[in-house]
Scaffold this active site. Sequence first.
Site, PDB file in Angstrom:
ATOM      1  N   HIS A 173       0.836  -1.203   0.000  1.00 13.71           N
ATOM      2  CA  HIS A 173       0.000   0.000   0.000  1.00 13.71           C
ATOM      3  C   HIS A 173       0.871   1.253   0.000  1.00 13.71           C
ATOM      4  CE1 HIS A 173      -2.961   3.012   0.887  1.00 13.71           C
ATOM      5  NE2 HIS A 173      -2.425   3.262   2.069  1.00 13.71           N
TER       6      HIS A 173
ATOM      7  N   HIS B 213       2.818   7.819   5.942  1.00 12.80           N
ATOM      8  CA  HIS B 213       1.534   8.458   6.212  1.00 12.80           C
ATOM      9  C   HIS B 213       0.667   7.707   7.219  1.00 12.80           C
ATOM     10  CE1 HIS B 213       0.116   5.657   3.040  1.00 12.80           C
ATOM     11  NE2 HIS B 213      -1.082   5.794   3.579  1.00 12.80           N
TER      12      HIS B 213
ATOM     13  N   GLU C 152      -0.799   6.735  12.970  1.00  9.72           N
ATOM     14  CA  GLU C 152      -2.143   6.201  13.203  1.00  9.72           C
ATOM     15  C   GLU C 152      -2.121   4.713  13.534  1.00  9.72           C
ATOM     16  OE1 GLU C 152      -6.334   6.051  10.703  1.00  9.72           O
ATOM     17  OE2 GLU C 152      -5.018   7.784  10.527  1.00  9.72           O
ATOM     18  N   ASP C 153      -1.197   3.956  12.936  1.00 11.01           N
ATOM     19  CA  ASP C 153      -1.275   2.495  13.001  1.00 11.01           C
ATOM     20  C   ASP C 153      -0.122   1.805  13.720  1.00 11.01           C
ATOM     21  OD1 ASP C 153      -3.623   2.660  11.569  1.00 11.01           O
ATOM     22  OD2 ASP C 153      -2.684   2.258   9.632  1.00 11.01           O
TER      23      ASP C 153
ATOM     24  N   ASP D 232      -3.435   8.645  -1.314  1.00 12.75           N
ATOM     25  CA  ASP D 232      -3.797   7.532  -0.436  1.00 12.75           C
ATOM     26  C   ASP D 232      -5.157   6.955  -0.822  1.00 12.75           C
ATOM     27  OD1 ASP D 232      -3.863   5.795   1.799  1.00 12.75           O
ATOM     28  OD2 ASP D 232      -4.762   7.349   3.068  1.00 12.75           O
TER      29      ASP D 232
END
Length: 213
Positions: free
Chosen positions: A31, A55, A59-60, A114
């Site tokens: 991705h 990016h 967040e992850d 994205d």
Amino acid sequence: MKFDQRETDAQVFAIAAHGEQRYGDRPYVMHLAAVRAVLDDFGYDGALAAAAWLHDVIEDTPVTAEEIESRFGRAVLDLVWAVTGVGPDRKARNLNAYGKIAAHPPAVILKLADRTANAEASPADSSWMGMYRTEHPTFKAHLGGLLADDPTVARMWVRLERSLDLSVAPPDDRWAEIDRLAAAGKHAEAVAAVQATFTCSQGEAELILAERS
């Protein structure tokens, strides 16, 4: 596509940070590389290129904003932070990111790359594509006016909307019921509703519910 040293370092860092995370049934780096490829198609490099690899790390993964700034600089952090959604569920996270992107308009380029990579990776009749189609009116309402005079950004919108094939009606009412079941703690029924709506496997239904929660 030529990488400068900052981008090479960002790629290596992001791959390590995401570790064993998967993008569907593939390594997560697929991705990240797809987002970078979209940017390259439109001639973007520099801080945006580094941010493409990074990016999702705040967040992850356990990576912090402070770590991104110290390693890659403020310009990269500003882009990554703008597209990092913070909130209790997907709707809240999206709205949080939209507000931050509006405050830092160059980040709309990264967000478009994205979303385009996500759409292009999603089969036309999948639950993922259904979700992106459902979200698109709000996505465009919040972000469509940013850098509106930039012809390259305009071409990015064209590519995204071609990928989404907006002639297909999004399943808005079905998502409302799926989300209601999930919020009520009726997980098995929510999974079954996703499967019935999109004729997908239980595994895909579980993933899409996890993404929305």
